[in-house]
Design a protein around this motif. Sequence first.
Motif, mmCIF file in Angstrom:
data_model
loop_
_atom_site.group_PDB
_atom_site.id
_atom_site.type_symbol
_atom_site.label_atom_id
_atom_site.label_comp_id
_atom_site.label_asym_id
_atom_site.label_seq_id
_atom_site.Cartn_x
_atom_site.Cartn_y
_atom_site.Cartn_z
ATOM 1 N N VAL A 109 0.995 -1.101 -0.003
ATOM 2 C CA VAL A 109 -0.087 0.057 0.108
ATOM 3 C C VAL A 109 0.842 1.375 0.110
ATOM 4 C CG1 VAL A 109 -1.722 1.224 1.251
ATOM 5 C CG2 VAL A 109 -1.708 -1.147 1.248
ATOM 6 N N HIS A 110 0.566 2.293 -0.889
ATOM 7 C CA HIS A 110 0.997 3.272 -0.990
ATOM 8 C C HIS A 110 0.051 4.585 -0.816
ATOM 9 C CE1 HIS A 110 4.782 1.492 -2.902
ATOM 10 N NE2 HIS A 110 3.898 0.823 -3.530
ATOM 11 N N LEU A 111 0.565 5.401 -0.120
ATOM 12 C CA LEU A 111 -0.307 6.525 0.395
ATOM 13 C C LEU A 111 0.153 8.096 -0.040
ATOM 14 C CD1 LEU A 111 -2.938 7.478 1.822
ATOM 15 C CD2 LEU A 111 -1.309 7.921 4.219
ATOM 16 N N ASN A 112 -0.625 8.589 -0.770
ATOM 17 C CA ASN A 112 -0.174 9.881 -1.534
ATOM 18 C C ASN A 112 -1.244 10.978 -1.554
ATOM 19 O OD1 ASN A 112 1.113 11.609 -3.139
ATOM 20 N ND2 ASN A 112 1.150 10.574 -5.216
ATOM 21 N N ASP A 113 -1.052 11.755 -0.905
ATOM 22 C CA ASP A 113 -2.144 13.142 -0.867
ATOM 23 C C ASP A 113 -3.585 12.384 -0.709
ATOM 24 O OD1 ASP A 113 -0.311 14.867 -1.286
ATOM 25 O OD2 ASP A 113 -0.320 14.642 -3.571
ATOM 26 N N GLY A 114 -3.704 11.709 0.341
ATOM 27 C CA GLY A 114 -4.942 11.177 0.918
ATOM 28 C C GLY A 114 -5.576 9.915 -0.082
ATOM 29 N N VAL A 115 -4.884 9.571 -1.055
ATOM 30 C CA VAL A 115 -5.447 8.236 -1.793
ATOM 31 C C VAL A 115 -4.262 7.173 -1.259
ATOM 32 C CG1 VAL A 115 -5.443 7.517 -4.037
ATOM 33 C CG2 VAL A 115 -5.867 9.936 -3.635
ATOM 34 N N ALA A 116 -4.919 6.022 -0.876
ATOM 35 C CA ALA A 116 -4.276 4.794 -0.554
ATOM 36 C C ALA A 116 -4.403 4.020 -1.910
ATOM 37 C CB ALA A 116 -4.999 4.208 0.440
ATOM 38 N N ILE A 117 -3.106 3.749 -2.215
ATOM 39 C CA ILE A 117 -3.082 2.759 -3.612
ATOM 40 C C ILE A 117 -2.666 1.364 -3.216
ATOM 41 C CG2 ILE A 117 -1.849 2.716 -5.686
ATOM 42 C CD1 ILE A 117 -1.148 5.744 -5.466
ATOM 43 N N ALA A 118 -3.655 0.436 -3.327
ATOM 44 C CA ALA A 118 -3.428 -0.907 -2.976
ATOM 45 C C ALA A 118 -3.098 -1.581 -4.050
ATOM 46 C CB ALA A 118 -4.793 -1.466 -2.409
ATOM 47 N N ASP A 119 -1.896 -2.262 -4.034
ATOM 48 C CA ASP A 119 -1.228 -3.010 -5.127
ATOM 49 C C ASP A 119 -1.067 -4.386 -4.924
ATOM 50 O OD1 ASP A 119 0.106 -3.669 -7.187
ATOM 51 O OD2 ASP A 119 2.028 -2.278 -6.932
ATOM 52 N N PHE A 120 -1.942 -5.266 -5.507
ATOM 53 C CA PHE A 120 -2.218 -6.642 -5.350
ATOM 54 C C PHE A 120 -1.438 -7.392 -6.236
ATOM 55 C CE2 PHE A 120 -5.997 -4.613 -3.932
ATOM 56 C CZ PHE A 120 -6.148 -5.133 -2.478
ATOM 57 N N SER A 121 -1.051 -8.644 -5.808
ATOM 58 C CA SER A 121 -0.661 -9.813 -6.716
ATOM 59 C C SER A 121 -1.365 -10.247 -7.544
ATOM 60 C CB SER A 121 0.255 -10.743 -5.840
ATOM 61 O OG SER A 121 -0.682 -11.515 -4.967
ATOM 62 N N ASN A 122 -0.921 -11.051 -8.462
ATOM 63 C CA ASN A 122 -2.120 -11.837 -9.458
ATOM 64 C C ASN A 122 -3.249 -12.694 -8.749
ATOM 65 O OD1 ASN A 122 -1.831 -11.343 -12.310
ATOM 66 N ND2 ASN A 122 -1.916 -13.513 -12.794
ATOM 67 N N GLU A 123 -2.873 -13.173 -7.659
ATOM 68 C CA GLU A 123 -3.938 -14.088 -7.077
ATOM 69 C C GLU A 123 -5.323 -13.126 -6.687
ATOM 70 O OE1 GLU A 123 0.052 -15.758 -6.136
ATOM 71 O OE2 GLU A 123 -0.697 -13.977 -6.275
ATOM 72 N N PHE A 124 -5.185 -11.917 -6.751
ATOM 73 C CA PHE A 124 -6.314 -11.047 -6.262
ATOM 74 C C PHE A 124 -7.217 -11.452 -7.425
ATOM 75 C CE2 PHE A 124 -8.277 -6.850 -7.185
ATOM 76 C CZ PHE A 124 -9.109 -6.905 -5.935
ATOM 77 N N LYS A 125 -7.038 -11.611 -8.406
ATOM 78 C CA LYS A 125 -8.035 -11.871 -9.702
ATOM 79 C C LYS A 125 -8.777 -13.104 -9.316
ATOM 80 C CE LYS A 125 -4.684 -9.871 -13.225
ATOM 81 N NZ LYS A 125 -4.340 -9.918 -14.469
ATOM 82 N N GLU A 126 -8.468 -14.077 -8.736
ATOM 83 C CA GLU A 126 -9.000 -15.267 -8.272
ATOM 84 C C GLU A 126 -10.382 -15.313 -7.284
ATOM 85 O OE1 GLU A 126 -8.132 -17.484 -10.575
ATOM 86 O OE2 GLU A 126 -6.731 -15.895 -11.255
ATOM 87 N N TYR A 127 -10.949 -13.985 -7.475
ATOM 88 C CA TYR A 127 -12.088 -13.787 -6.384
ATOM 89 C C TYR A 127 -13.401 -14.527 -7.221
ATOM 90 C CZ TYR A 127 -12.840 -9.579 -8.851
ATOM 91 O OH TYR A 127 -13.003 -8.687 -9.890
ATOM 92 N N ASP A 128 -14.398 -14.712 -6.274
ATOM 93 C CA ASP A 128 -15.541 -15.191 -6.818
ATOM 94 C C ASP A 128 -16.498 -13.937 -7.577
ATOM 95 O OD1 ASP A 128 -18.393 -15.722 -7.248
ATOM 96 O OD2 ASP A 128 -18.709 -16.906 -5.545
ATOM 97 N N PRO A 129 -16.586 -13.893 -8.791
ATOM 98 C CA PRO A 129 -17.059 -12.646 -9.413
ATOM 99 C C PRO A 129 -18.430 -12.187 -8.851
ATOM 100 C CG PRO A 129 -16.664 -14.292 -11.067
ATOM 101 C CD PRO A 129 -16.617 -15.119 -9.603
#
Length: 368
Positions: A144-164
């Motif tokens: 996670v990176h925080l820039n001017d009030g915006v949290a940017i969550a950077d996930f690995s490729n496994e993130f795509k495997e959720y239930d639609p």
Amino acid sequence: MRKMFRRGVPVLVLSTLVATGCSFGGNEATTEMDAPPVSYVDEGESLDLDEEEDVSEGEEQEAEAPEKGEEGEGEGTEAVVEDVQRELYLIDENGLVVPQTLSLPKTESVLKQSLQYLVEGGPVTELLPNGFKAVLPAGTEVDVHLNDGVAIADFSNEFKEYDPSEEQQILQAITWTLTQFDTVEKVKLRINGYDQEMMPQNGTPIGDGVSRANGINLESNGVVDMVNSKSVTLYFLDQKGENTYYVPVTRRVGMEEDSVKVAVEELLQGPSFKSNLLTDFRNGVQLLSDPIYENGVVTLNFNESLLSQLDAKAVSDTALNMLALTLTEQEGVEQVAVQVNGEANILHESGQMTQPVSRPELVNTGSF
């Protein structure tokens, strides 16, 4: 018929909470939760973000792990890991996103840690309340990176495997978990360093970021004009056995309506009949005049139907909590004061006189 919260009486109702296609998109969800009710913290208590979140050059810094044998410790002893209370948004067994407060090890990387504890099979596993599950696919790594009030969550490729079918809940859980911190206004997503303008499965829009304004557990209430309507988030109740807890629900209301007044009116209207959620406001409770806002405090003047405790002489803790949680979602509202027929000196169910109440730092706290 209105579904009332009954103290000490188990209420188990299975029905559907229908979500609208606004912001996060639409899908059906129901809920059945297992956590104790919120209790108010002392005024001025904070999350100690200044100590726990040291952000430099827009990026969270990792905390150094304590080591054995540090000065002041006995030989052969281990450093004590201090725990802190964090609000994690989890999915219940029927699909609603609900805050649960859990004890996590203290760290300076609070944003990263909070998302790590949303990963299935991760460190949250032993802490999960009965009937709840983590929201991110197993094996997902996050930074996670925080820039001017915006949290940017950077996930690995496994993130795509959720239930639609859980796409909206996952985006809501990430957003509301991160925006519990005062330094975060909205959230953007990346996968392997690449910005995501939409969720990877069903294409739920992310755009330039999502915030609490996008809503949570979106409820369909007949409003179809998205351009000329706005969202209000209301807090209702769910009850399983003797455990009761607060559930945020977002409705669409007319754009021209006063946000505070319409939020109170929608709260008094009660939860959708399509849901199994409950209320602690009796039929007949009404505002007698428009809310008054001054210096962060909203004053509400109700009729005597508000008094439901101590032989109809006192207002319930639960009703006050519902009001405070709902109205402090509105920008600028810090406290809520209640009156009955213009009289400010009304009894709390504890027997004390009511004072303006603040939003609790953490919701649904306690052991499970």
